[in-house]
Design a protein around this motif. Sequence first.
Motif, PDB file in Angstrom:
ATOM      1  N   GLY A  24      28.500  -5.005 -28.034  1.00 36.94           N
ATOM      2  CA  GLY A  24      29.068  -4.875 -29.371  1.00 36.94           C
ATOM      3  C   GLY A  24      28.226  -4.024 -30.293  1.00 36.94           C
ATOM      4  O   GLY A  24      27.906  -2.878 -30.005  1.00 36.94           O
ATOM      5  N   GLU A  25      27.842  -4.587 -31.421  1.00 34.72           N
ATOM      6  CA  GLU A  25      27.057  -3.875 -32.432  1.00 34.72           C
ATOM      7  C   GLU A  25      25.637  -3.596 -31.957  1.00 34.72           C
ATOM      8  O   GLU A  25      24.969  -2.715 -32.445  1.00 34.72           O
ATOM      9  N   LYS A  26      25.150  -4.360 -31.000  1.00 34.29           N
ATOM     10  CA  LYS A  26      23.782  -4.213 -30.504  1.00 34.29           C
ATOM     11  C   LYS A  26      23.691  -3.187 -29.374  1.00 34.29           C
ATOM     12  O   LYS A  26      22.721  -3.169 -28.630  1.00 34.29           O
ATOM     13  N   ARG A  27      24.714  -2.364 -29.214  1.00 32.89           N
ATOM     14  CA  ARG A  27      24.730  -1.411 -28.107  1.00 32.89           C
ATOM     15  C   ARG A  27      23.580  -0.420 -28.204  1.00 32.89           C
ATOM     16  O   ARG A  27      22.910  -0.139 -27.236  1.00 32.89           O
ATOM     17  N   LEU A  28      23.339   0.096 -29.393  1.00 33.10           N
ATOM     18  CA  LEU A  28      22.243   1.034 -29.599  1.00 33.10           C
ATOM     19  C   LEU A  28      21.170   0.378 -30.459  1.00 33.10           C
ATOM     20  O   LEU A  28      21.478  -0.386 -31.375  1.00 33.10           O
ATOM     21  N   MET A  59      11.723   3.056 -32.539  1.00 38.59           N
ATOM     22  CA  MET A  59      10.638   2.138 -32.204  1.00 38.59           C
ATOM     23  C   MET A  59      11.189   0.816 -31.633  1.00 38.59           C
ATOM     24  O   MET A  59      10.630   0.298 -30.661  1.00 38.59           O
ATOM     25  N   ASN A  60      12.269   0.314 -32.208  1.00 39.74           N
ATOM     26  CA  ASN A  60      12.867  -0.929 -31.671  1.00 39.74           C
ATOM     27  C   ASN A  60      13.353  -0.704 -30.241  1.00 39.74           C
ATOM     28  O   ASN A  60      13.146  -1.556 -29.369  1.00 39.74           O
ATOM     29  N   GLU A  77      11.877  -2.507 -26.837  1.00 37.53           N
ATOM     30  CA  GLU A  77      12.788  -3.281 -25.996  1.00 37.53           C
ATOM     31  C   GLU A  77      12.905  -2.677 -24.603  1.00 37.53           C
ATOM     32  O   GLU A  77      13.482  -3.286 -23.714  1.00 37.53           O
ATOM     33  N   GLY A  78      12.408  -1.478 -24.411  1.00 32.41           N
ATOM     34  CA  GLY A  78      12.510  -0.823 -23.123  1.00 32.41           C
ATOM     35  C   GLY A  78      13.824  -0.116 -22.915  1.00 32.41           C
ATOM     36  O   GLY A  78      14.258   0.117 -21.804  1.00 32.41           O
ATOM     37  N   ARG A  79      14.513   0.205 -24.020  1.00 23.27           N
ATOM     38  CA  ARG A  79      15.800   0.898 -23.941  1.00 23.27           C
ATOM     39  C   ARG A  79      15.659   2.269 -24.594  1.00 23.27           C
ATOM     40  O   ARG A  79      14.788   2.516 -25.403  1.00 23.27           O
TER      41      ARG A  79
END
Length: 124
Positions: free
Chosen positions: A107-111, A116-117, A121-123
């Motif tokens: 959803g909204e947390k896709r990107l 830095m975040n 998170e390793g993404r």
Amino acid sequence: MAISPTQFAVTTKQSANWSEARRRVIAAYRDWIRAAPEIQTMYSVPHPVSAIRTRMRQEFERHRYVNKLPVVDILLFQSGADYQETMNFWRQTNHIMSYFKEENFRGEKRLPSSFMNGFLEGRN
């Protein structure tokens, strides 16, 4: 069994009044609801049939308060075209799964909100 491209084709119509439009919307809704088990098996959807039917209901409810008859006719035409494409297996699984974005794509947390975040998170 061979798929006939015209099997689910419907001619374009204009509704004469609201009662006819209502009848056509209910018929389209029933077609979609009845096709849910077949859609699940054809496209290997990892959700239960009840979740697929709930999502279909949400799509119809999204346009519940349309108050112009020509707009309802256009929505019915689009629904018929989508139904034909889906049932003739002209879509791919990712097209069907795009209706379940919350479960599939975070959803909204896709990107991440910032570089830095995402880095922490390793993404990407």
